[in-house]
Design a protein around this motif. Structure first.
Motif, PDB file in Angstrom:
ATOM      1  N   PRO A   1       0.815  -1.222   0.000  1.00 60.57           N
ATOM      2  CA  PRO A   1       0.000   0.000   0.000  1.00 60.57           C
ATOM      3  C   PRO A   1       0.847   1.270   0.000  1.00 60.57           C
ATOM      4  O   PRO A   1       0.339   2.355  -0.243  1.00 60.57           O
TER       5      PRO A   1
ATOM      6  N   GLN B   1      -4.240   0.629   2.674  1.00 60.64           N
ATOM      7  CA  GLN B   1      -4.775  -0.539   1.985  1.00 60.64           C
ATOM      8  C   GLN B   1      -6.286  -0.438   1.851  1.00 60.64           C
ATOM      9  O   GLN B   1      -6.861  -0.897   0.856  1.00 60.64           O
TER      10      GLN B   1
ATOM     11  N   SER C   1      -6.823   1.552  -1.157  1.00 60.61           N
ATOM     12  CA  SER C   1      -6.620   0.699  -2.335  1.00 60.61           C
ATOM     13  C   SER C   1      -7.856  -0.140  -2.622  1.00 60.61           C
ATOM     14  O   SER C   1      -8.245  -0.329  -3.781  1.00 60.61           O
TER      15      SER C   1
ATOM     16  N   CYS D   1      -6.415 -10.259  -5.356  1.00 62.20           N
ATOM     17  CA  CYS D   1      -5.777  -9.668  -4.185  1.00 62.20           C
ATOM     18  C   CYS D   1      -4.386 -10.275  -4.035  1.00 62.20           C
ATOM     19  O   CYS D   1      -4.255 -11.435  -3.632  1.00 62.20           O
TER      20      CYS D   1
ATOM     21  N   PRO E   1      -2.626  -8.830  -0.031  1.00 60.96           N
ATOM     22  CA  PRO E   1      -3.067  -7.481   0.357  1.00 60.96           C
ATOM     23  C   PRO E   1      -2.801  -7.128   1.811  1.00 60.96           C
ATOM     24  O   PRO E   1      -2.913  -5.964   2.185  1.00 60.96           O
ATOM     25  N   THR E   2      -2.452  -8.125   2.643  1.00 66.74           N
ATOM     26  CA  THR E   2      -2.235  -7.812   4.062  1.00 66.74           C
ATOM     27  C   THR E   2      -0.811  -8.106   4.522  1.00 66.74           C
ATOM     28  O   THR E   2      -0.503  -7.946   5.704  1.00 66.74           O
TER      29      THR E   2
END
Length: 330
Positions: A107, A168, A171, A185, A188-189
């Motif tokens: 991000p 994020q 996003s 994805c 994503p984390t």
């Protein structure tokens, strides 16, 4: 359930050769990396498929192939019955891009630092003609930010004024702007703290329920995958080695590599079960092993494993590529 996304024999080869003059002087051949090598899967509408594996196994390349950032060397990607490679090279590309979006891994790198949030989230709305006036754009950006748990006032800020988790969320809001049906994805984390990871994952699950979204979720974190996925594909050196429903994969993993990955998860409950840490290193993708790519690290490998590459095939309700499992040696 009907498949929204169907991938058949997908492959991507990258030319990583030295410059022509160097090759001539040093008498080197051209060199290729098979980043993705014959991957096939289907994602039913409204469900989540997770792809897992060690770094460099080809997960992110699959993601980029699905959205058209890379063109496939061979194989096809069908989205709702449409061949994406052909459509993205035609006038229908805009309509298709509106229906599928991507959330990137970092991000901090995926948001333009010079733009305010209003411009970042509003760009897809302008690009696809979904907001004709400035007032309409502002209202839609505010609504999108509210969906990911942020305030309308945040649209006047720049990305550097937010934490990683908030970035994020921005996003995700940007990805949702075109009202897509399919979200890719890509980890994503992975750049977020554990508590923030949980918040972002819960937002994504809520949005899936509300909008009927279909996800391809790429991760190397099996705890996250257990929380979000309906089915899981395990990748090793560019190929799928096991594809199974989430509950089946976590309760009864079959492939030796899947077992090694699950054994590497910390045993917080202190059950005292036998654990086998992942042994060895991932082979050099420029010079992969013959036969099954996992055989140098596999405790169950035999002569057939080192000479004949197993194909992903249906076996007792899952899909697996392993001679040891299909022969009953495991």
């Amino acid at each position: 359930m009907t498949a929204l996304v169907e991938v058949k024999g997908l492959a991507k080869t990258f030319d990583v050769s030295a410059p022509w003059l160097n090759r001539v002087i040093e008498r080197q051949p051209r060199r290729f990396v098979h980043a993705v090598d014959g991957v096939s899967f289907a994602i039913p509408r409204g469900t989540t498929l997770a792809l897992v594996g060690e770094s460099g196994c080809g997960k992110s390349t699959v993601a980029r192939l699905l959205v058209g950032l890379y063109g496939p060397t061979r194989g096809t990607v069908e989205f709702d019955g449409i061949d994406t490679a052909a459509t993205l090279a035609s006038p229908g590309a805009r309509a298709l891009r509106k229906r599928m979006q991507m959330i990137f891994q970092d991000p901090y790198a995926s948001l333009n630092p010079r733009w305010k949030v209003r411009a970042i989230v509003g760009e897809p709305l302008r690009e696809h003609g979904l907001a004709m006036t400035e007032a309409e754009l502002e209202a839609k950006v505010a609504a999108l930010l509210a969906q990911v748990g942020m305030a309308a006032a945040d649209m006047e800020k720049f990305p550097h004024q937010f934490s990683g988790g908030q970035r994020q969320r921005i996003s995700i809001a940007r990805a949702l702007a075109t009202e897509p049906e399919f979200l890719i994805c890509d980890e994503p984390t992975s750049a977020l703290d554990v508590s923030v990871q949980a918040q972002v994952l819960n937002i994504m699950k809520d949005l899936q329920r509300q909008r009927g979204l279909t996800y391809l979720f790429i991760s190397h974190n099996l705890a996250v995958v257990r929380h979000v996925a309906d089915s899981v594909g395990v990748m090793y050196l560019g190929r799928l080695v096991e594809l199974a429903p989430r509950r089946t994969l976590f309760s009864a993993p079959r492939h030796p590599y899947t077992r090694m990955l699950l054994d590497a998860i910390p045993d917080i409950a202190m059950t005292g079960r036998q654990r086998t840490p992942v042994q060895g290193e991932v082979p050099n993708p420029l010079n992969p092993p013959s036969g099954c790519a996992f055989h140098p690290r596999c405790p169950h490998a035999n002569a057939r494993c080192s000479s004949e590459r197993p194909e992903l095939a249906d076996f007792q309700g899952i899909r697996i590529a392993c001679h040891a499992v299909t022969e009953g040696r495991l």
